[in-house]
Design a protein around this motif. Sequence first.
Motif, PDB file in Angstrom:
ATOM      1  N   UNK A   1     -13.049 -62.114  29.774  1.00 31.60           N
ATOM      2  CA  UNK A   1     -14.463 -62.031  30.234  1.00 31.60           C
ATOM      3  C   UNK A   1     -14.812 -60.602  30.777  1.00 31.60           C
ATOM      4  N   UNK A   2     -15.793 -60.415  30.411  1.00 30.47           N
ATOM      5  CA  UNK A   2     -16.197 -59.177  30.869  1.00 30.47           C
ATOM      6  C   UNK A   2     -17.792 -59.373  31.786  1.00 30.47           C
ATOM      7  N   UNK A   3     -17.778 -58.305  32.545  1.00 34.91           N
ATOM      8  CA  UNK A   3     -19.031 -58.643  33.232  1.00 34.91           C
ATOM      9  C   UNK A   3     -20.373 -57.243  33.072  1.00 34.91           C
ATOM     10  N   UNK A  10     -23.947 -53.151  41.322  1.00 36.37           N
ATOM     11  CA  UNK A  10     -24.786 -52.086  41.515  1.00 36.37           C
ATOM     12  C   UNK A  10     -25.002 -51.478  42.665  1.00 36.37           C
ATOM     13  N   UNK A  11     -24.708 -52.054  43.667  1.00 38.19           N
ATOM     14  CA  UNK A  11     -24.748 -51.330  45.297  1.00 38.19           C
ATOM     15  C   UNK A  11     -23.497 -50.053  45.288  1.00 38.19           C
ATOM     16  N   UNK A  12     -22.471 -51.125  44.806  1.00 40.37           N
ATOM     17  CA  UNK A  12     -21.032 -50.781  44.941  1.00 40.37           C
ATOM     18  C   UNK A  12     -21.029 -49.064  43.824  1.00 40.37           C
ATOM     19  N   UNK A  13     -20.160 -48.263  44.887  1.00 38.87           N
ATOM     20  CA  UNK A  13     -19.736 -47.050  44.219  1.00 38.87           C
ATOM     21  C   UNK A  13     -18.681 -47.506  43.236  1.00 38.87           C
ATOM     22  N   UNK A  14     -18.929 -47.073  42.018  1.00 39.47           N
ATOM     23  CA  UNK A  14     -18.044 -47.195  40.662  1.00 39.47           C
ATOM     24  C   UNK A  14     -16.349 -47.312  40.668  1.00 39.47           C
ATOM     25  N   UNK A  15     -16.220 -47.014  41.601  1.00 42.48           N
ATOM     26  CA  UNK A  15     -14.948 -47.900  41.672  1.00 42.48           C
ATOM     27  C   UNK A  15     -14.411 -48.815  42.615  1.00 42.48           C
ATOM     28  N   UNK A  16     -15.152 -49.765  43.088  1.00 36.38           N
ATOM     29  CA  UNK A  16     -15.666 -50.400  44.268  1.00 36.38           C
ATOM     30  C   UNK A  16     -15.561 -51.534  43.091  1.00 36.38           C
ATOM     31  N   UNK A  17     -16.334 -51.458  42.129  1.00 35.29           N
ATOM     32  CA  UNK A  17     -16.914 -52.754  41.271  1.00 35.29           C
ATOM     33  C   UNK A  17     -16.131 -52.252  39.946  1.00 35.29           C
ATOM     34  N   UNK A  18     -15.172 -51.745  39.697  1.00 34.70           N
ATOM     35  CA  UNK A  18     -14.134 -52.413  38.813  1.00 34.70           C
ATOM     36  C   UNK A  18     -12.963 -52.883  39.398  1.00 34.70           C
ATOM     37  N   UNK A  19     -12.901 -52.287  41.045  1.00 29.12           N
ATOM     38  CA  UNK A  19     -11.598 -52.478  41.887  1.00 29.12           C
ATOM     39  C   UNK A  19     -12.138 -54.270  41.882  1.00 29.12           C
ATOM     40  N   UNK A  20     -13.678 -54.777  42.383  1.00 33.46           N
ATOM     41  CA  UNK A  20     -13.674 -56.214  42.187  1.00 33.46           C
ATOM     42  C   UNK A  20     -13.704 -57.050  40.874  1.00 33.46           C
ATOM     43  N   UNK A  21     -14.045 -56.386  39.863  1.00 32.55           N
ATOM     44  CA  UNK A  21     -13.999 -57.398  38.869  1.00 32.55           C
ATOM     45  C   UNK A  21     -12.718 -57.691  39.096  1.00 32.55           C
ATOM     46  N   UNK A  22     -11.785 -56.942  38.462  1.00 26.52           N
ATOM     47  CA  UNK A  22     -10.393 -56.995  38.817  1.00 26.52           C
ATOM     48  C   UNK A  22      -9.675 -57.668  39.127  1.00 26.52           C
ATOM     49  N   UNK A  23     -10.235 -57.671  40.040  1.00 24.19           N
ATOM     50  CA  UNK A  23      -9.726 -58.235  41.624  1.00 24.19           C
ATOM     51  C   UNK A  23      -9.888 -59.880  40.897  1.00 24.19           C
ATOM     52  N   UNK A  53      -5.137 -50.749  34.911  1.00 20.30           N
ATOM     53  CA  UNK A  53      -4.482 -51.610  34.232  1.00 20.30           C
ATOM     54  C   UNK A  53      -5.431 -52.369  33.497  1.00 20.30           C
ATOM     55  N   UNK A  54      -4.864 -52.732  32.641  1.00 24.39           N
ATOM     56  CA  UNK A  54      -6.116 -54.033  31.300  1.00 24.39           C
ATOM     57  C   UNK A  54      -7.559 -53.867  31.495  1.00 24.39           C
ATOM     58  N   UNK A  55      -8.648 -53.037  31.719  1.00 17.90           N
ATOM     59  CA  UNK A  55      -9.143 -53.276  31.472  1.00 17.90           C
ATOM     60  C   UNK A  55     -10.135 -51.948  31.418  1.00 17.90           C
ATOM     61  N   UNK A  56     -11.400 -52.311  31.078  1.00 16.30           N
ATOM     62  CA  UNK A  56     -11.765 -51.121  29.838  1.00 16.30           C
ATOM     63  C   UNK A  56     -13.258 -51.179  30.568  1.00 16.30           C
ATOM     64  N   UNK A  57     -14.009 -49.870  29.997  1.00 16.47           N
ATOM     65  CA  UNK A  57     -15.963 -49.824  29.482  1.00 16.47           C
ATOM     66  C   UNK A  57     -15.858 -50.732  28.815  1.00 16.47           C
ATOM     67  N   UNK A  58     -16.654 -51.339  28.174  1.00 15.25           N
ATOM     68  CA  UNK A  58     -16.697 -52.336  26.762  1.00 15.25           C
ATOM     69  C   UNK A  58     -17.785 -52.267  26.776  1.00 15.25           C
ATOM     70  N   UNK A  59     -19.174 -51.663  27.202  1.00 14.89           N
ATOM     71  CA  UNK A  59     -20.606 -50.962  26.324  1.00 14.89           C
ATOM     72  C   UNK A  59     -20.823 -50.677  27.735  1.00 14.89           C
ATOM     73  N   UNK A  60     -21.987 -49.628  27.048  1.00 18.62           N
ATOM     74  CA  UNK A  60     -22.634 -48.864  27.843  1.00 18.62           C
ATOM     75  C   UNK A  60     -24.562 -48.789  26.975  1.00 18.62           C
ATOM     76  N   UNK A  61     -24.869 -49.568  27.963  1.00 26.35           N
ATOM     77  CA  UNK A  61     -26.834 -50.157  27.104  1.00 26.35           C
ATOM     78  C   UNK A  61     -27.396 -49.111  27.816  1.00 26.35           C
ATOM     79  N   UNK A  62     -28.024 -49.257  26.660  1.00 29.90           N
ATOM     80  CA  UNK A  62     -29.725 -47.475  26.906  1.00 29.90           C
ATOM     81  C   UNK A  62     -30.551 -48.228  25.918  1.00 29.90           C
ATOM     82  N   UNK A  63     -31.947 -48.305  26.921  1.00 33.44           N
ATOM     83  CA  UNK A  63     -33.288 -48.184  26.015  1.00 33.44           C
ATOM     84  C   UNK A  63     -34.010 -47.538  25.766  1.00 33.44           C
ATOM     85  N   UNK A  64     -34.886 -47.514  24.271  1.00 33.58           N
ATOM     86  CA  UNK A  64     -35.246 -46.543  23.518  1.00 33.58           C
ATOM     87  C   UNK A  64     -36.715 -46.660  24.103  1.00 33.58           C
ATOM     88  N   UNK A  65     -37.500 -46.654  25.206  1.00 31.56           N
ATOM     89  CA  UNK A  65     -38.736 -46.719  25.297  1.00 31.56           C
ATOM     90  C   UNK A  65     -39.649 -45.634  24.423  1.00 31.56           C
TER      91      UNK A  65
END
Length: 259
Positions: A1-3, A10-23, A53-65
């Motif tokens: 599962x991804x999140x 979003x309150x965490x630095x990028x590296x901590x977001x990845x670290x927490x989800x991976x953990x 290891x064994x972690x990825x960015x699945x997607x980035x989402x953008x709005x076209x307003x």
Amino acid sequence: MTSYNFGGLEKLPAKDQVKLLHRYGYNGIILKCATIEDFQNIDRHIEAVERTDNFRIDAIFERYNFEDPAQRRERWKKVVDKISGKKIQIWLIFGKKTEGVNDAFIERKLREIVAYAAPKGVEVILYPHSSCYIESAEEALPFVEKVNHPQLKLAFHLYHEIRAKNGSRLDEVMKRVQHRLGAVTLAGTDQVADYSSARARDSSTIKPLGQGDYDLRGFVRILKSSGYKGAVGLMNFKLPEAPSNYLPRSLEIWKRYQE
């Protein structure tokens, strides 16, 4: 599962977001790209993922307003450039209906985006979103069919389908769109969205897994019967709980439902 990187992440630095989800056992992340800071953080997320290891960015989402300045509307090009060749999808939300914008415009813009993204190895996902030009997977389908490009698919978001009053016919909807399916996300949700306010709409359809009166096990059966093999994302927009609470519990429930 991804999140998604909402719900306190979003309150965490990028590296901590990845670290927490991976953990907690997640294998991917879906990045919002609403602000210039989000856009700048894409590079930091890529760096963090490359060290994990064994972690990825699945997607980035953008709005076209449609009413945004041209520079902001067209920022999707810069996002595509950043993720070129990295097997990261770009998810596109077309914003609220605006006078002068019609289906022909959406089709032309989609063709333009796909023509730019496909040579760079970036798959484009049309993202249905409540209160926007395209609100459900069935509304997205005709656009994807008309453009008819292998690098253009659509997303099925459980909570947006509930908001589109499709809760009682998700099996029918999935069968109609499954041949064009490129992304799936879910959350705990009620069977019927509460539209008494924007906040009630969100809180009634976006909950940690295991909450809400919609039986998610039924959706898991629908998803399995569709033949979809891609990532499944957890939507956690504005969840009041701490990530350390809802992340591990939601993943445990997801695994149990799959079994």
